[in-house]
Design a protein around this motif. Structure first.
Motif, PDB file in Angstrom:
ATOM      1  N   TRP A   1      -4.200  -2.686   1.095  1.00 45.63           N
ATOM      2  CA  TRP A   1      -5.186  -2.384   2.135  1.00 45.63           C
ATOM      3  C   TRP A   1      -6.018  -3.608   2.490  1.00 45.63           C
ATOM      4  O   TRP A   1      -6.331  -3.851   3.656  1.00 45.63           O
ATOM      5  CB  TRP A   1      -6.088  -1.227   1.701  1.00 45.63           C
TER       6      TRP A   1
ATOM      7  N   VAL B   1      -6.253  -5.308   6.245  1.00 48.49           N
ATOM      8  CA  VAL B   1      -7.527  -5.549   6.936  1.00 48.49           C
ATOM      9  C   VAL B   1      -7.678  -7.035   7.272  1.00 48.49           C
ATOM     10  O   VAL B   1      -8.101  -7.394   8.380  1.00 48.49           O
ATOM     11  CB  VAL B   1      -8.713  -5.035   6.088  1.00 48.49           C
TER      12      VAL B   1
ATOM     13  N   SER C   1      -2.214  -0.801  -4.441  1.00 56.12           N
ATOM     14  CA  SER C   1      -2.454  -0.218  -3.123  1.00 56.12           C
ATOM     15  C   SER C   1      -3.754  -0.760  -2.511  1.00 56.12           C
ATOM     16  O   SER C   1      -3.837  -0.939  -1.296  1.00 56.12           O
ATOM     17  CB  SER C   1      -2.487   1.302  -3.192  1.00 56.12           C
ATOM     18  N   VAL C   2      -4.765  -1.020  -3.328  1.00 53.62           N
ATOM     19  CA  VAL C   2      -6.007  -1.599  -2.804  1.00 53.62           C
ATOM     20  C   VAL C   2      -5.754  -3.022  -2.303  1.00 53.62           C
ATOM     21  O   VAL C   2      -6.270  -3.418  -1.251  1.00 53.62           O
ATOM     22  CB  VAL C   2      -7.115  -1.574  -3.878  1.00 53.62           C
TER      23      VAL C   2
ATOM     24  N   ALA D   1       0.812  -1.219   0.000  1.00 51.27           N
ATOM     25  CA  ALA D   1       0.000   0.000   0.000  1.00 51.27           C
ATOM     26  C   ALA D   1       0.843   1.267   0.000  1.00 51.27           C
ATOM     27  O   ALA D   1       0.484   2.248  -0.657  1.00 51.27           O
ATOM     28  CB  ALA D   1      -0.931  -0.002   1.204  1.00 51.27           C
TER      29      ALA D   1
END
Length: 74
Positions: free
Chosen positions: A34, A38, A30-31, A17
């Protein structure tokens, strides 16, 4: 998933990210980072919620034992 796997996912996600400047057509790196962070955080929370109470309960109750010794006669 254990604690190590959760930390690994968080670290890998943070690298993707924040540190990687690479583009793949149709994929946002980057997604993905993330999402991995999570997933690692949820894994750590689940490990603590599920295994935390079991580890404390496995020790059993604390038993205090007192021994009294009489002095020998003189």
């Amino acid at each position: 998933m254990g604690i190590g796997a959760g930390v690994l996912l968080i670290a890998l996600g943070a690298i993707l990210a924040f540190a990687v400047d690479f583009e793949v057509s149709g994929v946002d790196i980057s997604v993905i980072g993330w999402i991995l962070m999570v997933a690692g955080a949820i894994g750590l929370i689940l490990v603590v919620a599920v295994w935390g109470p079991r580890r404390r309960a496995a020790r059993g109750p604390v038993v205090e034992e007192r021994r009294v010794y009489e002095d020998p006669p003189l």
